[in-house]
Design a protein around this motif. Structure first.
Motif, PDB file in Angstrom:
ATOM      1  N   SER A 146       0.838  -1.198   0.000  1.00 53.87           N
ATOM      2  CA  SER A 146       0.000   0.000   0.000  1.00 53.87           C
ATOM      3  C   SER A 146       0.873   1.249   0.000  1.00 53.87           C
ATOM      4  N   THR A 147       0.393   2.274  -0.677  1.00 47.94           N
ATOM      5  CA  THR A 147       1.135   3.534  -0.705  1.00 47.94           C
ATOM      6  C   THR A 147       0.229   4.694  -0.294  1.00 47.94           C
ATOM      7  N   VAL A 148       0.785   5.577   0.501  1.00 50.83           N
ATOM      8  CA  VAL A 148       0.125   6.829   0.876  1.00 50.83           C
ATOM      9  C   VAL A 148       1.152   7.921   0.606  1.00 50.83           C
ATOM     10  N   SER A 149       0.893   8.711  -0.427  1.00 50.72           N
ATOM     11  CA  SER A 149       1.827   9.782  -0.765  1.00 50.72           C
ATOM     12  C   SER A 149       1.124  11.130  -0.639  1.00 50.72           C
ATOM     13  N   TRP A 150       1.907  12.164  -0.411  1.00 49.83           N
ATOM     14  CA  TRP A 150       1.360  13.505  -0.257  1.00 49.83           C
ATOM     15  C   TRP A 150       2.247  14.502  -0.981  1.00 49.83           C
ATOM     16  N   GLU A 151       1.620  15.598  -1.376  1.00 49.44           N
ATOM     17  CA  GLU A 151       2.381  16.690  -1.974  1.00 49.44           C
ATOM     18  C   GLU A 151       1.652  18.007  -1.742  1.00 49.44           C
ATOM     19  N   LEU A 152       2.416  19.045  -1.688  1.00 50.16           N
ATOM     20  CA  LEU A 152       1.869  20.393  -1.556  1.00 50.16           C
ATOM     21  C   LEU A 152       1.975  21.050  -2.930  1.00 50.16           C
ATOM     22  N   PRO A 153       0.885  21.086  -3.684  1.00 53.79           N
ATOM     23  CA  PRO A 153       0.964  21.581  -5.061  1.00 53.79           C
ATOM     24  C   PRO A 153       1.388  23.039  -5.168  1.00 53.79           C
ATOM     25  N   ASN A 154       1.163  23.839  -4.126  1.00 48.93           N
ATOM     26  CA  ASN A 154       1.567  25.249  -4.164  1.00 48.93           C
ATOM     27  C   ASN A 154       2.973  25.470  -3.636  1.00 48.93           C
ATOM     28  N   ASN A 155       3.653  24.379  -3.265  1.00 45.37           N
ATOM     29  CA  ASN A 155       5.046  24.430  -2.814  1.00 45.37           C
ATOM     30  C   ASN A 155       5.809  23.326  -3.539  1.00 45.37           C
ATOM     31  N   PRO A 156       6.196  23.577  -4.796  1.00 46.98           N
ATOM     32  CA  PRO A 156       6.865  22.537  -5.580  1.00 46.98           C
ATOM     33  C   PRO A 156       8.037  21.901  -4.836  1.00 46.98           C
ATOM     34  N   GLY A 157       8.127  20.602  -4.946  1.00 46.05           N
ATOM     35  CA  GLY A 157       9.200  19.861  -4.302  1.00 46.05           C
ATOM     36  C   GLY A 157       8.848  19.362  -2.907  1.00 46.05           C
ATOM     37  N   HIS A 158       7.774  19.879  -2.326  1.00 50.84           N
ATOM     38  CA  HIS A 158       7.349  19.412  -1.015  1.00 50.84           C
ATOM     39  C   HIS A 158       6.404  18.229  -1.201  1.00 50.84           C
ATOM     40  N   LYS A 159       6.967  17.036  -1.053  1.00 51.69           N
ATOM     41  CA  LYS A 159       6.168  15.823  -1.199  1.00 51.69           C
ATOM     42  C   LYS A 159       6.810  14.717  -0.387  1.00 51.69           C
ATOM     43  N   GLY A 160       6.055  13.660  -0.176  1.00 55.45           N
ATOM     44  CA  GLY A 160       6.586  12.553   0.603  1.00 55.45           C
ATOM     45  C   GLY A 160       5.590  11.419   0.736  1.00 55.45           C
ATOM     46  N   THR A 161       5.839  10.570   1.711  1.00 56.44           N
ATOM     47  CA  THR A 161       5.021   9.375   1.894  1.00 56.44           C
ATOM     48  C   THR A 161       4.788   9.099   3.379  1.00 56.44           C
ATOM     49  N   PHE A 162       3.841   8.231   3.617  1.00 46.16           N
ATOM     50  CA  PHE A 162       3.629   7.596   4.912  1.00 46.16           C
ATOM     51  C   PHE A 162       3.654   6.096   4.651  1.00 46.16           C
ATOM     52  N   THR A 163       4.026   5.320   5.648  1.00 45.68           N
ATOM     53  CA  THR A 163       3.932   3.860   5.551  1.00 45.68           C
ATOM     54  C   THR A 163       3.118   3.354   6.743  1.00 45.68           C
ATOM     55  N   ASN A 164       3.033   2.048   6.857  1.00 43.83           N
ATOM     56  CA  ASN A 164       2.287   1.391   7.938  1.00 43.83           C
ATOM     57  C   ASN A 164       0.800   1.702   7.894  1.00 43.83           C
ATOM     58  N   LEU A 165       0.222   1.651   6.697  1.00 40.39           N
ATOM     59  CA  LEU A 165      -1.220   1.787   6.575  1.00 40.39           C
ATOM     60  C   LEU A 165      -1.862   0.538   7.166  1.00 40.39           C
ATOM     61  N   SER A 166      -2.835   0.738   7.998  1.00 43.60           N
ATOM     62  CA  SER A 166      -3.611  -0.358   8.566  1.00 43.60           C
ATOM     63  C   SER A 166      -5.066  -0.098   8.197  1.00 43.60           C
ATOM     64  N   ALA A 167      -5.749  -1.113   7.655  1.00 39.12           N
ATOM     65  CA  ALA A 167      -7.123  -0.882   7.211  1.00 39.12           C
ATOM     66  C   ALA A 167      -7.995  -2.104   7.412  1.00 39.12           C
ATOM     67  N   ILE A 168      -9.242  -1.821   7.768  1.00 42.99           N
ATOM     68  CA  ILE A 168     -10.293  -2.834   7.776  1.00 42.99           C
ATOM     69  C   ILE A 168     -11.264  -2.394   6.693  1.00 42.99           C
ATOM     70  N   ILE A 169     -11.338  -3.177   5.635  1.00 41.46           N
ATOM     71  CA  ILE A 169     -12.156  -2.814   4.485  1.00 41.46           C
ATOM     72  C   ILE A 169     -13.235  -3.867   4.306  1.00 41.46           C
ATOM     73  N   ASP A 170     -14.446  -3.467   4.589  1.00 42.41           N
ATOM     74  CA  ASP A 170     -15.623  -4.323   4.442  1.00 42.41           C
ATOM     75  C   ASP A 170     -16.403  -3.716   3.281  1.00 42.41           C
ATOM     76  N   PHE A 171     -16.092  -4.160   2.059  1.00 43.80           N
ATOM     77  CA  PHE A 171     -16.625  -3.512   0.864  1.00 43.80           C
ATOM     78  C   PHE A 171     -17.231  -4.522  -0.079  1.00 43.80           C
ATOM     79  N   ASP A 172     -18.460  -4.257  -0.464  1.00 44.96           N
ATOM     80  CA  ASP A 172     -19.169  -5.078  -1.446  1.00 44.96           C
ATOM     81  C   ASP A 172     -19.918  -4.118  -2.360  1.00 44.96           C
ATOM     82  N   LYS A 173     -19.489  -4.031  -3.616  1.00 42.73           N
ATOM     83  CA  LYS A 173     -20.116  -3.061  -4.510  1.00 42.73           C
ATOM     84  C   LYS A 173     -21.596  -3.357  -4.750  1.00 42.73           C
TER      85      LYS A 173
END
Length: 182
Positions: A32-59
């Motif tokens: 899993s990937t979680v990335s972020w960026e500040l579009p009004n501040n070029p070059g300011h971007k990064g990531t988070f790790t260790n996403l934990s999720a409980i997904i109970d999804f049925d379309k």
């Protein structure tokens, strides 16, 4: 007769619970990937790790679907150890006091064309909780695997994470990709 009725009722309960369990998707936390960026501040971007999720999804049963997810604030990575330490400090995320960023859906609906979804719920960051709508797609890969992808824009100052200096300077675009399996 009562015994047969009890057996039928028990069998129905077991069968219905099996269908409920079939909606649970297990997130591949390493992929899993979680990335972020500040579009009004070029070059300011990064990531988070260790996403934990409980997904109970049925379309086919969006009313019964829900998503709960969290990320570990201490995993923020802006590409520089000094920046990472600053982002974890009290004037930003305050990772010691608020170690998780969480999302909890309250409802999930399909978009107008039916090919994407919107998870309505609450995003908690630092000491603020705000109602948000998180648009996402769900792409199945066979019967046992799928990927959830979504993008949301938040104003970090609304959560006490950044100071609002100039209009839009606190805008953060967050991209999330979560491979899942049954």
């Amino acid at each position: 007769m009562k015994k047969q009725y009890l057996i039928i009722l028990t069998a129905a309960a077991i069968i219905s619970s099996a269908f409920t369990l079939a909606m649970i998707w297990k997130a591949d936390e390493k992929a899993s990937t979680v990335s972020w960026e500040l579009p009004n501040n070029p070059g300011h971007k990064g990531t988070f790790t260790n996403l934990s999720a409980i997904i109970d999804f049925d379309k086919a049963n969006l009313a019964g679907s829900k998503i709960n997810a969290s990320i570990d604030v201490k995993t923020v990575n802006g590409g520089d150890p000094k920046l990472n330490a600053h982002l974890q400090a009290p004037d930003f995320f305050d990772a010691e006091k608020f170690p998780k960023i969480t999302f909890a859906s309250t409802s999930i609906i399909a978009n107008e064309s039916g090919d994407a979804y919107i998870a309505k719920g609450t995003l908690t960051m630092k000491d603020s909780t705000k109602a948000i709508e998180f648009p996402f797609t769900f792409k199945e890969e066979g019967n046992e695997k799928a990927t959830f992808n979504g993008t949301i824009t938040v104003n970090a100052a609304d959560y006490g994470v950044m100071k609002k200096k100039n209009e839009g300077a606190d805008k953060v675009v967050i991209n999330i990709s979560v491979p899942v399996s049954k």
